[in-house]
Design a protein around this motif. Sequence first.
Motif, PDB file in Angstrom:
ATOM      1  N   ALA A   1       0.827  -1.206   0.000  1.00 28.93           N
ATOM      2  CA  ALA A   1       0.000   0.000   0.000  1.00 28.93           C
ATOM      3  C   ALA A   1       0.863   1.260   0.000  1.00 28.93           C
ATOM      4  O   ALA A   1       0.520   2.259  -0.643  1.00 28.93           O
ATOM      5  CB  ALA A   1      -0.928  -0.010   1.212  1.00 28.93           C
ATOM      6  N   SER A   2       1.988   1.233   0.714  1.00 25.36           N
ATOM      7  CA  SER A   2       2.883   2.393   0.735  1.00 25.36           C
ATOM      8  C   SER A   2       3.432   2.683  -0.651  1.00 25.36           C
ATOM      9  O   SER A   2       3.447   3.835  -1.111  1.00 25.36           O
ATOM     10  CB  SER A   2       4.040   2.150   1.713  1.00 25.36           C
ATOM     11  N   LEU A   3       3.900   1.635  -1.341  1.00 26.66           N
ATOM     12  CA  LEU A   3       4.462   1.825  -2.681  1.00 26.66           C
ATOM     13  C   LEU A   3       3.388   2.289  -3.664  1.00 26.66           C
ATOM     14  O   LEU A   3       3.628   3.185  -4.487  1.00 26.66           O
ATOM     15  CB  LEU A   3       5.104   0.529  -3.158  1.00 26.66           C
ATOM     16  N   ALA A   4       2.200   1.694  -3.577  1.00 25.25           N
ATOM     17  CA  ALA A   4       1.124   2.103  -4.482  1.00 25.25           C
ATOM     18  C   ALA A   4       0.688   3.543  -4.203  1.00 25.25           C
ATOM     19  O   ALA A   4       0.360   4.299  -5.132  1.00 25.25           O
ATOM     20  CB  ALA A   4      -0.060   1.156  -4.346  1.00 25.25           C
ATOM     21  N   SER A   5       0.696   3.937  -2.923  1.00 23.94           N
ATOM     22  CA  SER A   5       0.346   5.315  -2.589  1.00 23.94           C
ATOM     23  C   SER A   5       1.361   6.299  -3.157  1.00 23.94           C
ATOM     24  O   SER A   5       1.008   7.407  -3.580  1.00 23.94           O
ATOM     25  CB  SER A   5       0.255   5.482  -1.073  1.00 23.94           C
ATOM     26  N   LEU A   6       2.635   5.903  -3.172  1.00 23.36           N
ATOM     27  CA  LEU A   6       3.659   6.764  -3.764  1.00 23.36           C
ATOM     28  C   LEU A   6       3.417   6.945  -5.259  1.00 23.36           C
ATOM     29  O   LEU A   6       3.695   8.017  -5.812  1.00 23.36           O
ATOM     30  CB  LEU A   6       5.044   6.179  -3.503  1.00 23.36           C
ATOM     31  N   VAL A   7       2.883   5.925  -5.915  1.00 17.67           N
ATOM     32  CA  VAL A   7       2.496   6.075  -7.318  1.00 17.67           C
ATOM     33  C   VAL A   7       1.392   7.123  -7.446  1.00 17.67           C
ATOM     34  O   VAL A   7       1.404   7.976  -8.349  1.00 17.67           O
ATOM     35  CB  VAL A   7       2.037   4.722  -7.900  1.00 17.67           C
ATOM     36  N   GLY A   8       0.431   7.075  -6.520  1.00 18.68           N
ATOM     37  CA  GLY A   8      -0.626   8.075  -6.520  1.00 18.68           C
ATOM     38  C   GLY A   8      -0.088   9.477  -6.266  1.00 18.68           C
ATOM     39  O   GLY A   8      -0.528  10.453  -6.889  1.00 18.68           O
ATOM     40  N   ILE A   9       0.890   9.598  -5.364  1.00 17.99           N
ATOM     41  CA  ILE A   9       1.516  10.901  -5.096  1.00 17.99           C
ATOM     42  C   ILE A   9       2.199  11.423  -6.356  1.00 17.99           C
ATOM     43  O   ILE A   9       2.094  12.615  -6.702  1.00 17.99           O
ATOM     44  CB  ILE A   9       2.518  10.782  -3.943  1.00 17.99           C
ATOM     45  N   ALA A  10       2.926  10.535  -7.053  1.00 14.96           N
ATOM     46  CA  ALA A  10       3.594  10.950  -8.293  1.00 14.96           C
ATOM     47  C   ALA A  10       2.571  11.439  -9.315  1.00 14.96           C
ATOM     48  O   ALA A  10       2.804  12.426 -10.025  1.00 14.96           O
ATOM     49  CB  ALA A  10       4.403   9.785  -8.866  1.00 14.96           C
ATOM     50  N   GLY A  11       1.421  10.754  -9.381  1.00 13.55           N
ATOM     51  CA  GLY A  11       0.372  11.191 -10.292  1.00 13.55           C
ATOM     52  C   GLY A  11      -0.151  12.570  -9.932  1.00 13.55           C
ATOM     53  O   GLY A  11      -0.407  13.404 -10.817  1.00 13.55           O
ATOM     54  N   MET A  12      -0.305  12.843  -8.625  1.00  7.87           N
ATOM     55  CA  MET A  12      -0.763  14.163  -8.195  1.00  7.87           C
ATOM     56  C   MET A  12       0.256  15.252  -8.551  1.00  7.87           C
ATOM     57  O   MET A  12      -0.111  16.359  -8.958  1.00  7.87           O
ATOM     58  CB  MET A  12      -1.021  14.167  -6.689  1.00  7.87           C
ATOM     59  N   LEU A  13       1.526  14.931  -8.392  1.00  7.03           N
ATOM     60  CA  LEU A  13       2.567  15.928  -8.664  1.00  7.03           C
ATOM     61  C   LEU A  13       2.715  16.222 -10.150  1.00  7.03           C
ATOM     62  O   LEU A  13       3.019  17.353 -10.539  1.00  7.03           O
ATOM     63  CB  LEU A  13       3.901  15.446  -8.095  1.00  7.03           C
ATOM     64  N   LEU A  14       2.500  15.214 -10.980  1.00  6.59           N
ATOM     65  CA  LEU A  14       2.761  15.358 -12.410  1.00  6.59           C
ATOM     66  C   LEU A  14       1.503  15.499 -13.246  1.00  6.59           C
ATOM     67  O   LEU A  14       1.602  15.614 -14.476  1.00  6.59           O
ATOM     68  CB  LEU A  14       3.558  14.139 -12.909  1.00  6.59           C
ATOM     69  N   ALA A  15       0.319  15.488 -12.603  1.00  7.16           N
ATOM     70  CA  ALA A  15      -0.939  15.468 -13.355  1.00  7.16           C
ATOM     71  C   ALA A  15      -1.050  16.663 -14.290  1.00  7.16           C
ATOM     72  O   ALA A  15      -1.050  17.812 -13.835  1.00  7.16           O
ATOM     73  CB  ALA A  15      -2.118  15.457 -12.387  1.00  7.16           C
TER      74      ALA A  15
END
Length: 445
Positions: A99-113
């Motif tokens: 879940a931590s790693l998948a959440s970091l993917v979500g964070i990257a999406g928020m930063l680069l959206a």
Amino acid sequence: MTLQPILLGVTWKPMPSTADAPFDPIRRYAPMVYGPTALYSLGQGAILPLLPALAADLGADLAVAALVSAAIVVGQLAGNIPAGWLVSKAGERRTMLIASLASLVGIAGMLLAPHIALLGLSVLLIGFCASSFAVARHTFMTTRVPYAHRARALALVGGSFRLGGFTGPFVSAGLLALFGDEIASVWFFAVCLLGVAALVAFGPDPEEKALIADRLAARERADARADLDEEDTGEPVTGSIPATERIGVLRTMHRHRGVLARLGAAAASLAAVRSARQAVLPLWGVSIGLDSQTLALVVGVAGAVEFSLFYVSGQVMDRFGRLWAAVPALLLMGAGFGALAFTHDLDSAVLWFGVLALVIGVGNGLSSGILLTLGADVAPERDPAPFLGAWRTLTDGGAALTPLIVSAVTAAASLSVATGLVGVVGLVGAAAFVRYVPRYAPRRD
């Protein structure tokens, strides 16, 4: 002859004391359970108030910005049952790492959206992963904390979530003042996620610590039997959770459909009333003409009161039984919302709003940890994760639907009618707890 007070047919009788120190299980798991929980909720609490602003920066109107904000709740609601399956298959620690790693993917999406759709999907993924953290911790505490200490331990889990939700907005305000950009809070959440992953991956494994404690307890029991010249079978006791056939999420839900449909519905009503305070109180303050500063002060004081009571709830449940926290909490919140519905046009409407907001805050504080504790009480002892995933889906569903119902009733009738309806739900929920808790989660003296 002593007289014992009776609450709607439920006898008040303190739990019997145990020989061991009551805080031992709580202290044993504090660094590995409460620390990561508080850190994660702190990071999440820092970004939640800023989601509409992030959406607006990408050109979203108010309706779409509200949809992006709701995506994290929708993701968590959708993720509970898959999280129960994952915890059952992979265990608590691996689930939290995934879940931590998948959440970091979500964070990257928020930063680069580059557009609103990717931002919404990223927030949805973060919410989906949040359910994995919640189910993993809930499952571990269910299987490892003794019943006599369970409510206090789970109230502290709930308090850890509340701590992050309470302090996160202040952190985001400080970051905004320092950097002048909402993205700083997203980076802060990323740092919190890395900290959680590090604690889970490299910190002491709570499962191993639990096994060691069980082995020591088994050894002490063996020594006691030897002192009494009792026959020792010689069978090793490791203290691990017994292996059992895993029947899967859907079969678990079908097997326990009775408790989910009855006690689960009562739990959903409590979650609904809790959620209503976040939807109703700000709207009510605006409708009676409060300025933003006064409204924030009233809601903030009520939030501080409810946060200060989270451990009291656990103490009450462990000493006197689950109903002695659940029923007063629902009665206070139900009566508070019900009374508030009749004060809108009074000359003293502002005074009543402040008083009843505090009453609702006290009721919510007394309800801390109740849903976690009751879920743990009625979950199957072996492989509880699938059941807890279904249980959390019901409670999260009640919380997620409430703002929509309040909005619809307000549009069709009035805010006073919607507020009164919430009060009725609270009172009906109290009656449902009185009926079904003794049936499905009786006290274990």
